[in-house]
Design an enzyme around this catalytic site. Structure first.
Site, PDB file in Angstrom:
ATOM      1  N   THR A  74      -4.295   9.788   6.829  1.00 18.66           N
ATOM      2  CA  THR A  74      -5.323   9.980   7.842  1.00 18.66           C
ATOM      3  C   THR A  74      -6.662   9.217   7.621  1.00 18.66           C
ATOM      4  O   THR A  74      -7.360   9.080   8.262  1.00 18.66           O
ATOM      5  CB  THR A  74      -5.429  11.474   7.863  1.00 18.66           C
ATOM      6  OG1 THR A  74      -4.263  12.231   8.384  1.00 18.66           O
ATOM      7  CG2 THR A  74      -6.634  11.980   8.674  1.00 18.66           C
ATOM      8  N   SER A 114       1.944   9.283   5.289  1.00 16.61           N
ATOM      9  CA  SER A 114       2.498   9.457   3.738  1.00 16.61           C
ATOM     10  C   SER A 114       3.957  10.270   3.918  1.00 16.61           C
ATOM     11  O   SER A 114       4.745  10.172   3.290  1.00 16.61           O
ATOM     12  CB  SER A 114       1.702  10.404   2.960  1.00 16.61           C
ATOM     13  OG  SER A 114       1.563  11.696   3.567  1.00 16.61           O
ATOM     14  N   THR A 149      -2.444  13.079   2.975  1.00 17.82           N
ATOM     15  CA  THR A 149      -2.320  14.316   2.302  1.00 17.82           C
ATOM     16  C   THR A 149      -1.091  15.157   2.299  1.00 17.82           C
ATOM     17  O   THR A 149      -0.713  15.764   1.548  1.00 17.82           O
ATOM     18  CB  THR A 149      -3.387  15.063   2.919  1.00 17.82           C
ATOM     19  OG1 THR A 149      -3.161  15.426   4.490  1.00 17.82           O
ATOM     20  CG2 THR A 149      -4.801  14.839   2.609  1.00 17.82           C
ATOM     21  N   ASP A 150      -0.269  14.569   3.409  1.00 16.44           N
ATOM     22  CA  ASP A 150       1.159  15.411   3.600  1.00 16.44           C
ATOM     23  C   ASP A 150       2.103  15.305   2.364  1.00 16.44           C
ATOM     24  O   ASP A 150       2.712  16.302   2.044  1.00 16.44           O
ATOM     25  CB  ASP A 150       1.975  14.600   4.850  1.00 16.44           C
ATOM     26  CG  ASP A 150       1.484  14.880   6.095  1.00 16.44           C
ATOM     27  OD1 ASP A 150       1.899  14.363   7.158  1.00 16.44           O
ATOM     28  OD2 ASP A 150       0.552  15.999   6.006  1.00 16.44           O
TER      29      ASP A 150
HETATM   30  N1  LIG Z   1      -2.424  14.134   8.089  1.00 19.10           N
HETATM   31  C1  LIG Z   1      -1.850  13.622   6.987  1.00 19.10           C
HETATM   32  C2  LIG Z   1      -1.048  12.322   7.519  1.00 19.10           C
HETATM   33  C3  LIG Z   1      -0.408  11.588   6.194  1.00 19.10           C
HETATM   34  O1  LIG Z   1      -0.223  12.279   5.171  1.00 19.10           O
HETATM   35  O2  LIG Z   1      -0.233  10.501   6.116  1.00 19.10           O
HETATM   36  C4  LIG Z   1      -2.859  13.004   5.994  1.00 19.10           C
HETATM   37  O3  LIG Z   1      -3.848  14.193   6.170  1.00 19.10           O
HETATM   38  O4  LIG Z   1      -3.079  12.105   5.654  1.00 19.10           O
END
Ligand SMILES: N[C@@H](CC(=O)O)C(=O)O
Length: 331
Positions: free
Chosen positions: A15, A61, A93-94
């Site tokens: 993100t 991710s 963050t995932d």
């Molecule tokens: N929503 C996730 C998407 C990811 O992990 O790529 C982020 O906060 O990055």
């Protein structure tokens, strides 16, 4: 003028590197920025560090896998050997928690290693990514960040890469301290630690310098009436180890325990009993169904999977695997 510390920044996507089509959009956006774009968007970084960067991946991710982790491990190891004083990894963050836990167990250096993400895409009102990135670089330049293992930085908080886990799909404070608490905070351009540098119980080192893949370990999630056939299917899919996200303190169905015992006896596939609860622990007393049953202790399923992969890769006996897991709930 003093020379600025050399910091290497690795981009993985997520993100923090994403763009939406409006400034109110906080879901359904796409990765669309490079690590160079992110660095260029924070001009004040030039006053903090001499930055070099490398795009290791540029995806959500959810798409990262063991081969990305091994590539990131090699890149970080090379950066530390090459004289960089710290490393920053921008990441979705995932699955930050898998990557940070993996790096805690494999990177043999006390130099600062800071992993940073964002909960809002770059195009959103009050996007959090650029401030998170600035803080991550600043923390990576600080001598006080040494010896703490990988750090996860978002929302002005500094969390342990060993313990932290994502608890919300939208909240800016998604990485909450849980039982172990934060290591520190960042406010008004200052780092404020709660503890001196120390590594957690269960911190251990696996030498993966000579491997090019990690063994398949499959997680199965508990639900009422779960189908024990999934255990055999996982082994047919190549699982060399299983992790159960069990009910409560690691409970599983009788039929499921029998199937797990069966694949241990027939194929030597061990099972780590973890928990689907956000917090809590699985005690050894709840993982005595057969010799190949291992209690995850505090570790959640996604972290237990990483540790089991590394133990299997290191050709640990089941006794050594149990010792590795039990060291996490130390004392
Ligand atoms: N929503 C996730 C998407 C990811 O992990 O790529 C982020 O906060 O990055």
């Amino acid at each position: 003028m003093d020379l600025l510390p050399k910091i290497k920044v690795f981009g993985m996507g997520g993100t923090i590197a994403s763009k939406g089509t409006s400034n109110s959009q906080t879901a359904g956006y796409k990765v669309g920025l490079t690590i160079k774009d992110l660095i260029d968007a924070v001009p004040s970084l030039k006053e903090v560090a001499e930055l070099d960067y490398l795009q290791v991946a540029n995806v959500g991710s959810k798409l990262l896998n063991s081969s990305h982790l091994l590539r990131l491990y090699a890149s970080i190891t090379e950066a530390f050997k090459g004289g960089f004083k710290g490393v920053v990894v921008t990441h979705g963050t995932d699955t930050i928690e898998e990557t940070s836990f993996f790096l805690d167990l494999t990177i043999k250096s006390d130099l600062p290693l800071v992993i940073v993400g964002a909960m809002r895409p770059s195009t959103a009102n009050s996007a959090d990514g650029l401030m998170n990135l600035y803080q991550a670089v600043k923390i990576a330049t600080s001598e006080s960040s040494k010896g703490r293992g990988p750090l996860v930085v978002l929302n002005d908080r500094i969390a342990s890469g060993f313990w932290t886990t994502k608890v919300s799909g939208f909240a800016l404070d998604t990485f909450r301290p849980g039982e172990q608490g934060f290591l520190g905070v960042f406010q008004n351009n200052q780092i404020e630690w709660y503890y001196p540098p120390i590594r957690p119980y269960g911190h251990q080192y696996f030498d993966i310098s000579k491997i090019n893949e990690l063994p398949e370990v499959i997680i199965l999630y508990a639900y009422q009436g779960l189908n024990a056939g999934l255990i055999y299917s996982a082994v047919e899919l190549g699982a060399k180890g299983l992790v159960f996200a069990g009910f409560g303190a690691g409970h599983w169905t009788d039929e499921g325990n029998n199937a797990a015992r069966d694949v241990w006896v027939k194929y030597g596939v061990p099972t780590v009993y973890s928990h689907r609860t956000v917090e809590g622990s699985v005690p050894v007393a709840n993982a005595t169904h057969f010799d190949g049953a291992i209690a995850s202790g505090i570790l959640n399923p996604q972290k237990a999977r990483i540790l089991l992969q590394l133990c299997i890769n290191a050709r640990y006996s089941v006794i050594e695997i149990k010792k590795s897991f039990s060291s996490v709930y130390g004392g």
